[in-house]
Design a protein around this motif. Structure first.
Motif, PDB file in Angstrom:
ATOM      1  N   GLN A  37       0.811  -1.220   0.000  1.00 32.56           N
ATOM      2  CA  GLN A  37       0.000   0.000   0.000  1.00 32.56           C
ATOM      3  C   GLN A  37       0.845   1.272   0.000  1.00 32.56           C
ATOM      4  O   GLN A  37       0.314   2.368   0.036  1.00 32.56           O
ATOM      5  N   SER A  38       2.159   1.110  -0.026  1.00 33.63           N
ATOM      6  CA  SER A  38       3.041   2.271  -0.003  1.00 33.63           C
ATOM      7  C   SER A  38       3.706   2.454  -1.361  1.00 33.63           C
ATOM      8  O   SER A  38       3.966   1.485  -2.080  1.00 33.63           O
ATOM      9  N   GLU A  39       3.992   3.710  -1.696  1.00 36.95           N
ATOM     10  CA  GLU A  39       4.706   4.012  -2.930  1.00 36.95           C
ATOM     11  C   GLU A  39       6.154   4.406  -2.658  1.00 36.95           C
ATOM     12  O   GLU A  39       6.863   4.843  -3.560  1.00 36.95           O
ATOM     13  N   ILE A  40       6.595   4.252  -1.425  1.00 34.97           N
ATOM     14  CA  ILE A  40       7.958   4.649  -1.086  1.00 34.97           C
ATOM     15  C   ILE A  40       8.957   3.748  -1.797  1.00 34.97           C
ATOM     16  O   ILE A  40       9.944   4.206  -2.382  1.00 34.97           O
ATOM     17  N   MET A 109       7.765   3.063   5.322  1.00 37.47           N
ATOM     18  CA  MET A 109       6.543   2.357   4.912  1.00 37.47           C
ATOM     19  C   MET A 109       5.794   1.798   6.112  1.00 37.47           C
ATOM     20  O   MET A 109       4.565   1.844   6.172  1.00 37.47           O
ATOM     21  N   GLN A 112       4.091   4.565   7.957  1.00 38.17           N
ATOM     22  CA  GLN A 112       2.934   5.009   7.179  1.00 38.17           C
ATOM     23  C   GLN A 112       1.726   4.097   7.407  1.00 38.17           C
ATOM     24  O   GLN A 112       0.582   4.562   7.460  1.00 38.17           O
ATOM     25  N   TYR A 113       1.971   2.800   7.558  1.00 31.81           N
ATOM     26  CA  TYR A 113       0.887   1.822   7.691  1.00 31.81           C
ATOM     27  C   TYR A 113       0.455   1.613   9.142  1.00 31.81           C
ATOM     28  O   TYR A 113      -0.750   1.597   9.435  1.00 31.81           O
TER      29      TYR A 113
END
Length: 301
Positions: A37-40, A109, A112-113
Motif C-alpha cells: 500500500q506504499s509508494e515509497i 513504509m 505510514q501503515y
C-alpha cells in the motif's frame, strides 16, 4: 531422582500453542499489506518470509516476537574466494541503491501503515508493537547475499544486513528452515521437541535464580540441538524417556567442549553454511558451563 519426570519434560516439548502457523501467516500478511500500500519502495523486488523460532516451530511461550524477513532481490552483496576477481565472474555492475537506504525506506513504509507510535527502529530490525489482535513483529530488512566458492560461479545464497552500529550480519534462513524440517523427520520429530525442552529448562534455571548466561541464546540452543547426532535421538526407541536423552545430550556437549576433544570446532549452524562457534559472541566455554549447570539443576548423578 531427576528434578523433572518424563511427563513433565513432555509438556515442555510441546509447541507454545496450536495457532503458531496462523500467527506467522497473519504477521506476514500484515507486512505484505504495509509494503503493497506504499509508494515509497516503487520496485516490487522484495520477498517476505518468516524466520527465527516461530518460522522454525521451535518457539516457546516466552518467545513473543515474530521475525519477518523483507529481502531486497533486485541486487545482492557478495564475497569472493581468494584469487577470484569480480571481473572473472562478470560482477561489474554497481548499484546506486544501498542497504541503509533500503532499511530507511522500509521504516518509512511501516510508519505510514502502522503509525509512528507502533514502530520502533532497532539495531538490526524494525519492531512493530503488538495489540489485542496482532502479535509483536520484528521486521528484518535484508538484501540477497551470495558467497562464491570458485571461478565457475558456484555460490551459496543467503541474506545480509548491516546493523545501525555498522556490523555486517550474514544468515541463511531458508537453509535453516529446510534442514530443520529434514532433521525433525529423521529423528521421529524429536529434534524440535528437544529444542523446546532445553529452551524451557534454561528459563526455569533463570526463574529459580540458579544460573543465567545471556550468551546462551535461543539461537545457540537450537544450533547445539541441531548438532546432536540423529542416532542419539533414537537411544530410547523401545522405552523412550526424555531424561535418558537429555543426560546423554548434556554429556555429549560438555565433553565436546573439553580441551582434549574440541569437537565444538566442527559444529555448524542449522543452515550448515556457517560454523556455530566462529564469528559469533558464543564461546565453547559458555556451552560447557551451561551444560555443567543444567546437569546439576536437573539433579542428575
Amino acid at each position: 531422582m531427576a528434578r523433572y519426570t518424563h511427563e513433565q519434560l513432555m509438556c515442555m516439548s510441546r509447541p507454545a500453542s496450536d495457532t503458531e502457523e496462523t500467527k506467522m501467516e497473519n504477521a506476514r500478511n500484515a507486512i505484505m499489506n504495509a509494503l503493497s500500500q506504499s509508494e515509497i519502495l516503487k520496485s516490487n523486488a522484495y520477498e517476505v518470509f518468516g524466520q527465527g523460532s516461530y518460522a522454525n516451530n521451535t518457539n516457546i511461550r516466552n518467545n513473543s516476537d515474530i521475525d519477518i524477513n523483507v529481502c531486497y532481490t533486485d541486487a545482492y552483496y557478495f564475497d569472493l574466494p581468494e584469487n577470484v576477481t569480480r571481473q572473472e565472474l562478470g560482477l561489474n555492475n554497481s548499484v546506486e541503491y544501498s542497504y541503509q537506504s533500503y532499511k530507511n525506506d522500509i521504516e518509512k513504509m511501516l510508519i505510514q501503515y502502522f503509525g509512528a507510535a507502533n514502530v520502533v527502529r532497532k539495531n538490526k530490525c524494525i519492531h512493530i508493537n503488538g495489540n489485542s489482535y496482532r502479535a509483536e513483529i520484528d521486521v528484518v530488512p535484508t538484501w540477497k547475499y551470495r558467497r562464491f566458492s570458485d571461478k565457475r560461479g558456484t555460490y551459496k545464497e543467503g541474506v545480509l544486513l548491516y546493523s545501525d552500529d555498522y556490523q555486517r550480519v550474514i544468515n541463511y534462513p531458508k537453509q535453516h528452515l529446510n534442514n530443520g524440517i529434514c532433521k525433525n523427520n529423521d529423528t521421529l520429530r524429536r529434534y524440535k521437541r528437544l529444542v523446546r525442552i532445553i529452551k524451557n529448562l534454561k528459563i526455569k534455571m533463570e526463574d529459580a535464580n540458579y544460573y543465567k548466561n545471556d550468551s546462551v541464546t535461543s539461537f545457540l540452543i537450537e544450533g547445539l540441538v541441531y548438532n546432536y547426532p540423529n542416532a542419539k535421538y533414537l537411544l530410547s526407541y523401545s522405552s523412550f524417556d526424555w531424561n535418558t536423552i537429555i543426560r546423554d545430550f548434556i554429556y555429549y556437549f560438555w565433553n565436546g567442549c573439553s580441551a582434549e576433544n574440541e569437537a565444538w570446532k566442527g559444529w555448524v549452524e542449522p543452515s550448515e553454511c556457517l560454523y556455530l562457534m566462529y564469528g559469533h559472541k558464543w564461546k565453547h566455554s559458555d556451552v560447557k558451563e551451561f551444560m555443567y549447570n543444567l546437569w546439576n539443576f536437573l539433579q542428575y548423578n
